[in-house]
Write an enzyme that holds these catalytic residues in place. Structure first.
Site, PDB file in Angstrom:
ATOM      1  N   LEU A  44       0.987  -1.327   0.002  1.00 41.64           N
ATOM      2  CA  LEU A  44      -0.005  -0.285  -0.022  1.00 41.64           C
ATOM      3  C   LEU A  44       1.373   1.109   0.122  1.00 41.64           C
ATOM      4  O   LEU A  44       1.826   1.454   0.601  1.00 41.64           O
ATOM      5  CB  LEU A  44      -0.894   0.131   1.309  1.00 41.64           C
ATOM      6  N   GLU A  51      -8.108   3.510   8.305  1.00 44.61           N
ATOM      7  CA  GLU A  51      -8.549   3.206   7.713  1.00 44.61           C
ATOM      8  C   GLU A  51      -8.128   1.674   7.424  1.00 44.61           C
ATOM      9  O   GLU A  51      -9.595   1.157   6.415  1.00 44.61           O
ATOM     10  CB  GLU A  51      -7.814   3.867   5.756  1.00 44.61           C
TER      11      GLU A  51
HETATM   12  N1  LIG Z   1      -5.759   0.124  -2.105  1.00 45.60           N
HETATM   13  C1  LIG Z   1      -6.333  -1.447  -1.785  1.00 45.60           C
HETATM   14  O1  LIG Z   1      -7.834  -0.749  -1.010  1.00 45.60           O
HETATM   15  C2  LIG Z   1      -5.239  -2.192  -2.169  1.00 45.60           C
HETATM   16  C3  LIG Z   1      -6.349  -3.278  -2.046  1.00 45.60           C
HETATM   17  C4  LIG Z   1      -5.610  -4.428  -2.741  1.00 45.60           C
HETATM   18  C5  LIG Z   1      -3.966  -3.993  -3.356  1.00 45.60           C
HETATM   19  N2  LIG Z   1      -3.447  -3.380  -3.211  1.00 45.60           N
HETATM   20  C6  LIG Z   1      -2.613  -3.105  -3.789  1.00 45.60           C
HETATM   21  O2  LIG Z   1      -2.285  -3.502  -4.912  1.00 45.60           O
HETATM   22  C7  LIG Z   1      -1.355  -4.451  -5.375  1.00 45.60           C
HETATM   23  C8  LIG Z   1      -1.642  -5.700  -5.660  1.00 45.60           C
HETATM   24  O3  LIG Z   1      -2.877  -6.091  -6.863  1.00 45.60           O
HETATM   25  P1  LIG Z   1      -2.108  -6.728  -8.121  1.00 45.60           P
HETATM   26  O4  LIG Z   1      -3.379  -5.118  -8.525  1.00 45.60           O
HETATM   27  O5  LIG Z   1      -1.230  -5.862  -8.493  1.00 45.60           O
HETATM   28  O6  LIG Z   1      -2.691  -7.628  -8.674  1.00 45.60           O
HETATM   29  P2  LIG Z   1      -3.792  -8.884  -7.912  1.00 45.60           P
HETATM   30  O7  LIG Z   1      -5.089  -8.397  -9.086  1.00 45.60           O
HETATM   31  O8  LIG Z   1      -3.649  -8.642  -7.022  1.00 45.60           O
HETATM   32  O9  LIG Z   1      -3.401  -9.504  -8.815  1.00 45.60           O
HETATM   33  C9  LIG Z   1      -2.580 -10.564  -9.417  1.00 45.60           C
HETATM   34  C10 LIG Z   1      -2.656 -12.449 -10.208  1.00 45.60           C
HETATM   35  O10 LIG Z   1      -3.139 -12.501  -9.341  1.00 45.60           O
HETATM   36  C11 LIG Z   1      -3.971 -13.140 -10.064  1.00 45.60           C
HETATM   37  N3  LIG Z   1      -5.758 -13.406 -10.975  1.00 45.60           N
HETATM   38  C12 LIG Z   1      -6.122 -12.582 -11.112  1.00 45.60           C
HETATM   39  N4  LIG Z   1      -7.045 -12.673 -11.450  1.00 45.60           N
HETATM   40  C13 LIG Z   1      -7.805 -13.365 -12.098  1.00 45.60           C
HETATM   41  C14 LIG Z   1      -8.589 -14.109 -12.716  1.00 45.60           C
HETATM   42  N5  LIG Z   1      -9.634 -13.786 -13.320  1.00 45.60           N
HETATM   43  N6  LIG Z   1      -8.207 -15.710 -12.273  1.00 45.60           N
HETATM   44  C15 LIG Z   1      -7.071 -16.625 -12.157  1.00 45.60           C
HETATM   45  N7  LIG Z   1      -6.240 -15.325 -11.942  1.00 45.60           N
HETATM   46  C16 LIG Z   1      -5.889 -14.624 -11.337  1.00 45.60           C
HETATM   47  C17 LIG Z   1      -3.268 -13.734 -11.082  1.00 45.60           C
HETATM   48  O11 LIG Z   1      -2.305 -15.063 -10.694  1.00 45.60           O
HETATM   49  P3  LIG Z   1      -0.593 -15.581 -10.644  1.00 45.60           P
HETATM   50  O12 LIG Z   1      -0.314 -14.627 -11.742  1.00 45.60           O
HETATM   51  O13 LIG Z   1      -0.849 -16.452 -10.331  1.00 45.60           O
HETATM   52  O14 LIG Z   1      -1.526 -16.263 -12.407  1.00 45.60           O
HETATM   53  C18 LIG Z   1      -2.876 -12.563 -11.186  1.00 45.60           C
HETATM   54  O15 LIG Z   1      -1.267 -12.534 -11.736  1.00 45.60           O
HETATM   55  C19 LIG Z   1      -0.006  -4.266  -4.174  1.00 45.60           C
HETATM   56  O16 LIG Z   1       0.541  -3.332  -4.535  1.00 45.60           O
HETATM   57  C20 LIG Z   1      -1.001  -4.074  -3.058  1.00 45.60           C
HETATM   58  O17 LIG Z   1      -0.690  -3.318  -1.830  1.00 45.60           O
HETATM   59  C21 LIG Z   1      -4.424  -1.936  -2.708  1.00 45.60           C
END
Ligand SMILES: NC(=O)c1ccc[n+]([C@@H]2O[C@H](COP(=O)([O-])OP(=O)(O)OC[C@H]3O[C@@H](n4cnc5c(N)ncnc54)[C@H](OP(=O)(O)O)[C@@H]3O)[C@@H](O)[C@H]2O)c1
Length: 201
Positions: A44, A51
């Site tokens: 984050l 929050e």
């Molecule tokens: N501010 C907030 O509210 C908040 C909330 C959540 C996260 N975050 C931040 O967001 C970042 C992470 O999010 P991100 O968008 O980079 O990644 P993410 O959506 O958490 O993860 C992406 C991974 O999830 C899997 N995936 C996603 N959709 C899929 C589907 N439909 N079917 C199968 N697998 C699926 C895949 O994994 P594989 O590569 O293993 O196949 C993909 O590479 C971090 O920095 C975290 O701290 C912030």
């Protein structure tokens, strides 16, 4: 006769399953800053205790104390949770991935949102709410899903450096109120933020 009976059973089972699926609503919870950023370098971009407490309360609380909520997330969001906080306590953790990963009894691995919904439908009488907790593509898929219910979005009134962003909010989403959500402006470390709730019109 036997065939007809079996056929009827299958039809009834399908109808029951699809009714069960229809009742499932996906509720999204996210915090985004002014440039709609949600993450940076796998974490984050901010540290806001209030929050985080709001996120914890919203995703844990159930009306029925015999039930739990699901937190469904992408694999990178799971990776972003510090090990000592994984799995997120008092919630059923589910992780989306295309890989053959095994998190033991910490989290249920699913290969897609429809797959996760099938798994959830199988445990429906133990589950009260299904929270989508990120990241980007999971939020996008959930907002486009026929199972979309609500978006709980914290708007942080400041810009942060981010590499991960909340997807565009569809035009037919409207602001609503929820008695569980404080309506006044929050402030921590001089950073103002507000809790918003959206539904599809
Ligand atoms: N501010 C907030 O509210 C908040 C909330 C959540 C996260 N975050 C931040 O967001 C970042 C992470 O999010 P991100 O968008 O980079 O990644 P993410 O959506 O958490 O993860 C992406 C991974 O999830 C899997 N995936 C996603 N959709 C899929 C589907 N439909 N079917 C199968 N697998 C699926 C895949 O994994 P594989 O590569 O293993 O196949 C993909 O590479 C971090 O920095 C975290 O701290 C912030």
């Amino acid at each position: 006769m036997l065939f007809n009976y079996g056929d009827k059973c299958t039809r009834l089972l399908r109808q029951t399953c699809s009714r069960a699926n229809m009742q499932l609503k996906l509720e999204l919870i996210a915090a985004a800053c002014e440039n709609m950023g949600i993450g940076n370098n796998g974490a984050l971009p901010w540290r806001l205790k209030t929050e985080m407490e709001y996120f914890t309360r919203m995703t844990i609380d159930t009306k029925d104390k015999n039930k739990k909520n699901v937190v469904l997330m992408g694999r990178r969001t799971w990776d972003s949770i510090p090990i000592k906080y994984r799995p997120l306590n008092d919630r059923i953790n589910m992780v989306l991935t295309s890989q053959s990963l095994d998190y033991g009894d910490k989290a249920i691995v699913c290969k897609s949102i429809p797959h996760a919904l099938e798994v959830i439908a199988g445990m429906q009488n133990q589950i009260e709410r299904v929270w989508i907790i990120g990241g980007s593509s999971v939020y996008k898929d959930a907002m486009e899903s026929p199972h979309f219910g609500r978006l709980y979005l914290t708007r942080i009134k400041k810009e942060f450096e981010c590499d991960t962003f909340f997807p565009p909010i569809p035009n037919d989403f409207v602001l609503v109120t929820d008695p569980a959500v404080p309506q006044d402006v929050q402030e921590e470390k001089g950073i103002k933020f507000v809790y918003e709730v959206y539904e599809k019109r």
